[in-house]
Design a protein around this motif. Structure first.
Motif, short mmCIF file in Angstrom:
data_model
loop_
_atom_site.label_atom_id
_atom_site.label_comp_id
_atom_site.label_asym_id
_atom_site.label_seq_id
_atom_site.Cartn_x
_atom_site.Cartn_y
_atom_site.Cartn_z
N ASP A 177 -5.74 3.45 -16.33
CA ASP A 177 -4.79 3.31 -17.06
C ASP A 177 -3.44 3.76 -16.93
OD1 ASP A 177 -5.22 5.90 -17.73
OD2 ASP A 177 -5.95 5.51 -19.71
N VAL A 178 -3.36 4.30 -15.67
CA VAL A 178 -1.84 4.69 -15.12
C VAL A 178 -1.91 4.43 -13.75
CG1 VAL A 178 -1.89 6.87 -16.61
CG2 VAL A 178 -2.64 6.92 -14.49
N ALA A 179 -0.47 4.04 -13.40
CA ALA A 179 -0.15 3.70 -11.90
C ALA A 179 -0.01 5.38 -11.23
CB ALA A 179 1.01 2.93 -11.90
N LEU A 180 -0.60 5.55 -10.05
CA LEU A 180 -0.68 6.65 -9.36
C LEU A 180 0.08 6.44 -7.98
CD1 LEU A 180 -4.43 7.45 -9.48
CD2 LEU A 180 -2.71 8.34 -10.83
N VAL A 181 0.93 7.33 -7.76
CA VAL A 181 1.69 7.41 -6.36
C VAL A 181 1.75 8.77 -5.91
CG1 VAL A 181 4.05 7.08 -5.42
CG2 VAL A 181 3.39 5.58 -7.20
N ARG A 182 1.63 8.92 -4.41
CA ARG A 182 1.72 10.00 -3.92
C ARG A 182 3.00 10.10 -3.15
NH1 ARG A 182 -3.47 12.05 -1.40
NH2 ARG A 182 -2.25 11.68 0.60
N SER A 200 0.75 -1.13 -0.02
CA SER A 200 0.12 0.12 0.11
C SER A 200 0.89 1.42 -0.02
CB SER A 200 -0.92 -0.11 1.20
OG SER A 200 -0.26 -0.07 2.27
N GLY A 201 2.10 1.17 0.46
CA GLY A 201 2.92 2.51 0.62
C GLY A 201 4.27 1.99 0.94
N ILE A 202 5.23 3.13 1.21
CA ILE A 202 6.26 2.89 1.78
C ILE A 202 6.70 3.99 2.71
CG2 ILE A 202 8.95 2.49 1.11
CD1 ILE A 202 8.02 1.80 -1.68
N LEU A 203 6.88 3.83 3.99
CA LEU A 203 7.20 4.66 4.82
C LEU A 203 8.91 4.88 5.08
CD1 LEU A 203 4.47 3.72 7.43
CD2 LEU A 203 4.18 5.08 5.68
N VAL A 204 8.99 6.10 5.40
CA VAL A 204 10.56 6.34 5.58
C VAL A 204 11.16 6.69 6.90
CG1 VAL A 204 12.65 7.75 4.73
CG2 VAL A 204 10.58 7.15 3.01
N ALA A 205 11.81 5.76 7.51
CA ALA A 205 12.64 5.97 8.94
C ALA A 205 13.20 7.03 9.01
CB ALA A 205 13.29 4.81 9.21
N THR A 206 13.20 7.74 10.32
CA THR A 206 13.88 8.79 10.60
C THR A 206 15.44 8.68 10.36
OG1 THR A 206 12.17 9.46 12.27
CG2 THR A 206 14.57 10.77 12.43
N GLY A 207 15.88 9.70 9.94
CA GLY A 207 17.58 9.57 9.81
C GLY A 207 17.94 9.08 8.44
N ALA A 251 7.35 9.78 3.01
CA ALA A 251 6.53 8.30 2.70
C ALA A 251 6.16 8.56 1.38
CB ALA A 251 5.35 8.71 3.54
N PHE A 252 5.81 7.33 0.97
CA PHE A 252 4.97 7.15 -0.51
C PHE A 252 3.53 6.40 -0.24
CE2 PHE A 252 9.62 7.53 -1.18
CZ PHE A 252 9.65 8.56 -2.27
N THR A 253 2.65 6.96 -0.94
CA THR A 253 1.52 6.02 -0.97
C THR A 253 1.47 5.52 -2.49
OG1 THR A 253 0.38 7.65 0.31
CG2 THR A 253 -1.15 6.16 -0.92
N LEU A 254 1.29 4.26 -2.52
CA LEU A 254 1.30 3.42 -3.80
C LEU A 254 -0.13 3.37 -4.11
CD1 LEU A 254 4.06 0.78 -3.27
CD2 LEU A 254 4.30 3.16 -4.02
#
Length: 452
Positions: free
Chosen positions: A339-344, A310-317, A324-327
């Motif tokens: 018809d496209v892939a959406l990412v935030r 569902s997404g990728i969270l980024v640790a501190t440091g 963060a990324f929301t897939l």
């Protein structure tokens, strides 16, 4: 009867709608919004020719407020649920599964952290129940101090901070235990012998019900339905500059005399507007700080090899700019059908808001580079949109509950004035709906009692 609702975010729009329900068609409801549009941090834009949320994108589905509101407004067919995929955490240059059975990232056992933290930290977490816990009932400290002391800094940086960053655009050092994690504070107050025991007590019971919900066409569908149902006069690009008590109501500059006022504004604006009416309430609101953030929404080729998460969270440091990324196409089935892939990509934490000073081009460049790093896939956006949220989220610092109690007690003495907003009892959309509803109920009681 004329009522001013200052602030056209979700709290203000709900207040206007509830007041229309209570007071009927004859009430003159005026929503005063300083920006060019209503909705606040709820904003649906367009990407690759279709709607996409550029602010909040989901709500906690286990709370009833949003679901009940959608049903009332006749838009319950807009309800969508996520696919149930889990997010990843990017730490030490590698993607890890987000630990399970945690309370905002605070673990209930050591095993769930295996692979995310080192062996020494695992041992510290496992041994924590044997350490004496010093907790004074009613106390409040920042989440970082509590968790780092009991479980170690790696747990804070790699498990807790990534989740708090998503909810509050803050860190564990800027968020207090009592306001952000009330069930944990209650378990500690009851005499939990360790943090592990308190977390286990505070965790909700296992459930197969979806945790989150969203709207198929974005929050714009909810905002449009609310605006229509409230039948309020919307005055945009005009800020309220003063609120003062009058013999028969309130004076709101620049619109004049009204019978009652709802302040559905961010905490600093509320503080300024309450300066003359209630210095005590104003001082309490002024103590609430805000965090800013920015979002880059990207449409990628459908063939882009994104993780099935569902997404990728980024640790501190970590040496990345994004937090963060929301897939989105993986998280939401209805978006995955496009018809496209959406990412935030999200940027900005409390105390580290430098990304907001970057140009749109620099933000997109950073989003593409960081997403390439965490996915191992070359990212080539077809389209990208940048949305900035200056002062978008309040920080629930230690002492927040006492601050809000002081504010609400002082406002209770002001006949015909109510407050609402994300700084009161929760930053999520359901909490804002509840705040707007409570403010409307207070105003409706006040104005109808005068008539009676």
């Amino acid at each position: 009867m004329r009522i001013a609702i200052i602030g056209g975010g979700i709290s203000g729009l709900v207040a206007a709608y509830r007041l229309r329900q209570r007071l009927g068609a004859e009430a003159d409801l005026v929503v005063l919004e300083q920006s060019a549009r209503v909705g606040g941090v709820l904003h649906t834009g367009e990407l690759a020719g279709e709607p996409v949320d550029l602010g909040a994108e989901a709500f906690v589905g286990r709370r009833p407020e949003v679901l009940e509101l959608m049903t009332e407004l006749g838009i319950d067919d807009q309800l969508v649920r996520p696919a149930g995929k889990r997010p990843l955490v990017w730490a030490q240059g590698t993607a890890h599964p987000l630990p399970g059975r945690t309370l905002m990232g605070i673990p209930s056992d050591a095993e769930s952290l295996r692979g995310l933290v080192d062996d020494a930290t695992l041992a510290q977490v496992a041994a924590e129940p044997q350490r004496a816990l010093d907790w004074t009932p009613g106390a409040d400290i920042d989440v970082h101090s509590l968790v780092a002391d009991r479980f170690g800094r790696q747990v804070v940086e790699r498990s807790v901070d990534p989740l708090l960053g998503g909810v509050y655009a803050g860190t564990s050092a800027s968020i207090g235990v009592r306001a952000a994690l009330p069930t944990l504070a209650a378990a500690l107050d009851r005499g939990a012998r360790s943090l592990t025991e308190a977390v286990r007590e505070a965790l909700p019971p296992p459930s197969t019900a979806p945790v989150f919900g969203g709207l198929r066409d974005g929050y714009g569908a909810l905002l449009a339905a609310l605006t229509a149902a409230s039948d309020a006069r919307l005055v945009t690009t005009l800020a309220a500059t003063r609120v003062a008590a009058a013999p028969r109501g309130w004076v709101v500059d620049p619109i004049g005399l009204v019978d009652a006022v709802v302040l559905a504004t961010p905490a600093p604006v509320t503080a300024r507007l309450l300066h003359y009416a209630s210095p005590v309430a104003a001082a309490a609101a002024a103590g609430i700080e805000l965090s800013s953030s920015a979002l880059v929404a990207m449409a990628l080729p459908l063939t882009t090899d994104l993780p099935d998460n569902s997404g990728i969270l980024v640790a501190t440091g970590e040496p990345l700019r994004a937090k963060a990324f929301t897939l989105s196409s993986r998280k939401w089935p209805h978006l995955g059908a496009r018809d496209v892939a959406l990412v935030r990509a999200s940027f900005g934490r409390f105390g580290d808001e430098a990304p907001l000073s970057w140009s749109d081009e620099d933000l997109v460049t950073a989003a593409v580079a960081d997403l390439t790093t965490v996915t191992g896939t070359e990212i080539a956006p077809i389209h990208a949109i940048v949305q900035r949220w200056p002062g978008g989220l309040p920080q629930y610092a230690p002492g927040h509950t006492e601050r809000i109690a002081t504010l609400e007690s002082a406002v209770a003495d002001l006949d015909g004035l109510a407050v609402a907003g994300a700084y009161l009892h929760g930053v999520g959309v359901p909490a804002c709906v509840a705040a707007g509803t409570a403010a409307a109920e207070r105003i409706a009681r006040a104005v109808t009692s005068r008539v009676e």
